[in-house]
Each structure stands twice: as C-alpha cells, then as structure tokens.
Design an enzyme around this catalytic site. Structure first.
Site, PDB file in Angstrom:
ATOM      1  N   ARG A 185       0.816  -1.210   0.000  1.00  0.00           N
ATOM      2  CA  ARG A 185       0.000   0.000   0.000  1.00  0.00           C
ATOM      3  C   ARG A 185       0.851   1.263   0.000  1.00  0.00           C
ATOM      4  NH1 ARG A 185      -3.071   1.815  -2.685  1.00  0.00           N
ATOM      5  NH2 ARG A 185      -4.086  -0.217  -2.573  1.00  0.00           N
TER       6      ARG A 185
ATOM      7  N   LYS B 236       2.677  24.837  -3.569  1.00  0.00           N
ATOM      8  CA  LYS B 236       1.423  24.220  -3.139  1.00  0.00           C
ATOM      9  C   LYS B 236       1.550  22.699  -3.227  1.00  0.00           C
ATOM     10  CE  LYS B 236      -1.292  28.236  -4.516  1.00  0.00           C
ATOM     11  NZ  LYS B 236      -2.317  28.794  -5.433  1.00  0.00           N
TER      12      LYS B 236
ATOM     13  N   LYS C 213       5.384  39.018  -2.655  1.00  0.00           N
ATOM     14  CA  LYS C 213       4.005  38.909  -3.100  1.00  0.00           C
ATOM     15  C   LYS C 213       3.193  40.085  -2.565  1.00  0.00           C
ATOM     16  CE  LYS C 213       2.339  34.684  -3.344  1.00  0.00           C
ATOM     17  NZ  LYS C 213       2.410  34.402  -4.801  1.00  0.00           N
TER      18      LYS C 213
ATOM     19  N   GLU D 293       5.640  40.010  -7.379  1.00  0.00           N
ATOM     20  CA  GLU D 293       4.298  39.789  -7.917  1.00  0.00           C
ATOM     21  C   GLU D 293       3.580  41.125  -8.075  1.00  0.00           C
ATOM     22  OE1 GLU D 293       1.424  36.775  -6.103  1.00  0.00           O
ATOM     23  OE2 GLU D 293       0.594  38.692  -5.425  1.00  0.00           O
TER      24      GLU D 293
ATOM     25  N   ASP E 211       0.009  38.333 -11.834  1.00  0.00           N
ATOM     26  CA  ASP E 211      -0.905  37.458 -11.094  1.00  0.00           C
ATOM     27  C   ASP E 211      -2.364  37.747 -11.435  1.00  0.00           C
ATOM     28  OD1 ASP E 211      -1.403  35.427  -9.112  1.00  0.00           O
ATOM     29  OD2 ASP E 211      -2.097  37.032  -7.791  1.00  0.00           O
TER      30      ASP E 211
END
Length: 299
Positions: free
Chosen positions: A98, A133, A165, A199, A225
């Site tokens: 598994r 992510k 950002k 960004e 963005d």
C-alpha cells in the site's frame, strides 16, 4: 533533485505510519517461507514517475525483496503495461504494497497531468512550472514528478529566493511609502547572487517594481498574477524582455495555451501538485508455490 535521503525519509515515515508494530495480517495469515512475485500494472495510460520510491518501499521493508523496473521515470506507458516486477518474501511484499502504491500512484498522477500542460503549450516557448502548493513532507517527490512530466520547478523553499508577493508589498508600504523606494531599501543588503521576483496584480505596478532594481540587486522576474489575457499581452510588451515574465493564477488546461500565446516566459500552475489525481495502478500478486508450505496467499 530527488536524493536517496529524500526517499528514505518519506518512505520510512510512511512505513512507520502504516505498520508501526508490523503487519498483523501478514504475520498471522501468510507463511513465513512464502515467496511472491508481483507486477505493477497500469490500469490507465500515463507518464511514469517514482520508480526509486516504489522500490524503496519494498527494500526498506525487507532487503531481500528485489524490484525490477520495466520503465524509467518520464516514460509514457499504456493501459495494461507492466511497469515493474517485485519478487521476494510474501510477507514483506504485502506489507509494503500500500505504501509503494500510494506514493507511485501520486507521483505518476502528477507527472501525467504535468505532461498534459507541457503538451498544451508546445511551440510557444513558455515553461510550465510548479509552485509551493505541495503536500507537506512530499515536496521533493512531487517536484520530481513534475520534472518527470516535462515541467520545471519554481523555488524549492522560502530560503531559495526573494519572492515579494502582494502581502509583502502591503506590509512594506504600510507607512505610506512608494513601492520603488520600499523595495529598494529592503533589497539593499541582499547578496548580489540572490534572485528577486515580485508579484504584481496591475499593469501600473510594473514600472515602479522594475525601478527598484539597481546595478547590484536587480529584479529578475515579475509575476503577473491573475491578469486577463489582454493585460498579459500588455504586460509582456511593457516589460519588453527586461526581466523574466511569469503568469500565475487560475491556470487550467483549458486556458494555458492562450496564456502561453501572450509571450510570457513561465506559467506557474499550482494544480500540478495540489489537484493531481492519483493514477490507477495495481499490484498483481502471485504465489511462488514451490517455495512455500502450500498455504494460499490472498491477493
């Protein structure tokens, strides 16, 4: 790069999670001398990734198990194709099954999805890249899978590059200063070898960001963005090859080709890792009857 250290850490943690005190079922139902052979079989077509990870799940469980890979990472495969063959003590094969499948299915799913994005932008010159992510603890594996699918990696961690950002810029300019001055002051002590990406979410932010660089520390990449297609074209024209242009935000297989056609250099896609479906692979186990007491093995 996916190293043996990365693989060992993930596989050992996964095995400890799945069988912290051993495999009770195999220990009581499977004869100690039972030997099994198992084929990793594709139930659907895809792109392979994670061969070394798959093998490690078995060899860390029992070093006498052998794994023969039939395809290499990055290779496409068809439904029904045998991708690897595992041989050794049946208890170990069943204990590791598994964990081995979970990891290789995940990696093949990411590689296969990435390959679809790469195919969609073929001929445009745009590079498909992942993001941070990723599944906590699995970043090295998932990013290797992106490379297996023909994609590229963004910065590996927060330690690798400066990436300002919207929230960073909001904090920097909270006192009422302009973006150019705030960025220039913040970057003044940065080593000249560090890459800087900023960004922006509006066209009018581009020139002030570019102006923040100097001869020592320059802006290397501007991320556009969540721009519309028209604004992406305008942004590319405005930047005019002065820095790398990255597009990000809401990228899908339906939109990525149109985004690439605007002339951006990089398209970062969080979905490569956070939304990839595990590919359907199975482990078909068969008993080597000559090497056992004759008791059956459950498939």
């Amino acid at each position: 790069m996916l190293t043996a250290r990365h693989i060992d850490r993930v596989v050992e943690a996964a095995l400890d999670e799945d069988a912290p005190w051993g495999d009770l079922t195999s220990a009581y139902l499977i004869p100690a001398d039972a030997v099994a052979t198992a084929d990793l079989v594709a139930r659907e077509a895809g792109v392979f990734s994670g061969g070394d990870v798959f093998a490690a799940a078995f060899t860390r469980t029992d070093p006498t198990i052998t794994v023969a890979l039939a395809v290499a990472d990055s290779a496409p495969f068809a439904a029904g194709q045998v991708l690897a063959t595992v041989s050794g003590p049946a208890r170990g094969v069943l204990t590791a099954e598994r964990v081995a499948l979970n990891l290789v299915q995940r990696m093949c799913g990411i590689a296969t999805l990435t390959a679809r994005y790469v195919t969609a932008v073929a001929g445009t010159g745009a590079r498909i890249a992942d993001t941070r992510k990723t599944t906590p603890g699995l970043r090295a594996l998932e990013r290797h899978a992106v490379r297996s699918g023909g994609g590229h990696n963004h910065r590996y961690s927060l330690s690798d590059a400066v990436m300002a950002k919207d929230n960073h810029l909001a904090v920097l300019t909270a006192g009422g200063g302009d973006v150019t001055s705030a960025l220039r002051d913040a970057l003044s002590a940065l080593p000249h070898t560090a890459h800087v990406e900023v960004e922006v979410d509006r066209l009018d932010q581009i020139e002030p960001v570019l102006a923040a660089g100097d001869a020592t520390v320059r802006i290397g990449t501007i991320m556009l963005d969540n721009f519309s297609i028209d604004d992406l074209r305008s942004g590319v024209a405005l930047i005019s090859h002065r820095v790398t242009v990255e597009a990000s935000g809401g990228v899908t297989l339906d939109t990525v080709a149109e985004i690439a056609a605007t002339g951006v250099d990089v398209i970062s896609v969080g979905a490569l890792t956070h939304s990839a479906r595990a590919l359907d692979l199975g482990l078909d186990v068969r008993l080597d009857a000559a090497a056992t007491t004759g008791r059956p093995i459950a498939d």
